[in-house]
Design a protein around this motif. Structure first.
Motif, PDB file in Angstrom:
ATOM      1  N   GLY A 132      15.102 -50.077  19.656  1.00  0.00           N
ATOM      2  CA  GLY A 132      15.548 -48.832  20.167  1.00  0.00           C
ATOM      3  C   GLY A 132      16.513 -48.156  19.209  1.00  0.00           C
ATOM      4  O   GLY A 132      16.920 -48.695  18.187  1.00  0.00           O
ATOM      5  N   PHE A 133      16.831 -46.938  19.579  1.00  0.00           N
ATOM      6  CA  PHE A 133      17.772 -46.148  18.801  1.00  0.00           C
ATOM      7  C   PHE A 133      19.176 -46.292  19.364  1.00  0.00           C
ATOM      8  O   PHE A 133      19.365 -46.385  20.569  1.00  0.00           O
ATOM      9  N   THR A 134      20.138 -46.280  18.484  1.00  0.00           N
ATOM     10  CA  THR A 134      21.527 -46.301  18.942  1.00  0.00           C
ATOM     11  C   THR A 134      21.982 -44.858  19.136  1.00  0.00           C
ATOM     12  O   THR A 134      21.344 -43.908  18.669  1.00  0.00           O
ATOM     13  N   LEU A 135      23.084 -44.708  19.815  1.00  0.00           N
ATOM     14  CA  LEU A 135      23.630 -43.381  20.056  1.00  0.00           C
ATOM     15  C   LEU A 135      23.992 -42.688  18.744  1.00  0.00           C
ATOM     16  O   LEU A 135      23.778 -41.485  18.584  1.00  0.00           O
ATOM     17  N   LEU A 136      24.483 -43.430  17.805  1.00  0.00           N
ATOM     18  CA  LEU A 136      24.864 -42.866  16.511  1.00  0.00           C
ATOM     19  C   LEU A 136      23.647 -42.297  15.774  1.00  0.00           C
ATOM     20  O   LEU A 136      23.712 -41.214  15.185  1.00  0.00           O
ATOM     21  N   GLU A 137      22.540 -43.005  15.798  1.00  0.00           N
ATOM     22  CA  GLU A 137      21.328 -42.526  15.136  1.00  0.00           C
ATOM     23  C   GLU A 137      20.810 -41.241  15.787  1.00  0.00           C
ATOM     24  O   GLU A 137      20.356 -40.321  15.106  1.00  0.00           O
ATOM     25  N   VAL A 138      20.879 -41.169  17.103  1.00  0.00           N
ATOM     26  CA  VAL A 138      20.445 -39.973  17.819  1.00  0.00           C
ATOM     27  C   VAL A 138      21.358 -38.798  17.487  1.00  0.00           C
ATOM     28  O   VAL A 138      20.892 -37.670  17.247  1.00  0.00           O
ATOM     29  N   LEU A 139      22.656 -39.000  17.418  1.00  0.00           N
ATOM     30  CA  LEU A 139      23.596 -37.944  17.080  1.00  0.00           C
ATOM     31  C   LEU A 139      23.375 -37.444  15.650  1.00  0.00           C
ATOM     32  O   LEU A 139      23.448 -36.235  15.394  1.00  0.00           O
ATOM     33  N   ILE A 140      23.101 -38.336  14.730  1.00  0.00           N
ATOM     34  CA  ILE A 140      22.841 -37.937  13.345  1.00  0.00           C
ATOM     35  C   ILE A 140      21.555 -37.118  13.273  1.00  0.00           C
ATOM     36  O   ILE A 140      21.496 -36.082  12.597  1.00  0.00           O
ATOM     37  N   ALA A 141      20.532 -37.552  13.987  1.00  0.00           N
ATOM     38  CA  ALA A 141      19.273 -36.807  14.001  1.00  0.00           C
ATOM     39  C   ALA A 141      19.476 -35.413  14.597  1.00  0.00           C
ATOM     40  O   ALA A 141      18.943 -34.415  14.087  1.00  0.00           O
ATOM     41  N   LEU A 142      20.243 -35.295  15.676  1.00  0.00           N
ATOM     42  CA  LEU A 142      20.527 -33.991  16.274  1.00  0.00           C
ATOM     43  C   LEU A 142      21.334 -33.104  15.329  1.00  0.00           C
ATOM     44  O   LEU A 142      21.106 -31.891  15.262  1.00  0.00           O
TER      45      LEU A 142
END
Length: 106
Positions: free
Chosen positions: A1-11
């Motif tokens: 899965g994705f971590t919150l940090l990876e999702v924030l960087i992608a956004l």
């Protein structure tokens, strides 16, 4: 899965790309609007120049609808050559200005 940090960087990456895209589209629309104004002003100046070739006289005014935002000013000057006049037509709309010069034999 994705971590919150990876999702924030992608956004963050997607939002910066979106801002750049919106800026580019607005810039291009501004260029298109300016070129349209210059093109219409040039065509109106050519039309006014054709009228002045028949009856050269200085005047000032605005064009009829749908070009009521465009104003014109015409000048007739004597040239350094005998029997030749210079006709100048200036068409303005906002900050844009188109100026045409032509020499005509009297």
């Amino acid at each position: 899965g994705f971590t919150l940090l990876e999702v924030l960087i992608a956004l963050a990456i997607l939002s910066s790309l979106l801002v750049t895209l919106i800026y580019t589209v607005n810039y291009q629309l501004g260029l298109i609007e300016r070129q349209e104004t210059i093109t219409v002003a040039t065509l109106l100046a050519k039309s006014k120049m054709a009228d002045l070739e028949k009856d050269p006289a200085g005047s000032k005014g605005e064009f009829d609808a749908p070009y009521e935002h465009y104003s014109y000013e015409t000048f007739v000057k004597a040239s350094p050559y005998i029997g030749v006049s210079e006709i100048i037509v200036v068409v303005k709309e906002g900050n844009e200005e188109v100026k045409l010069n032509e020499f005509v034999v009297q």
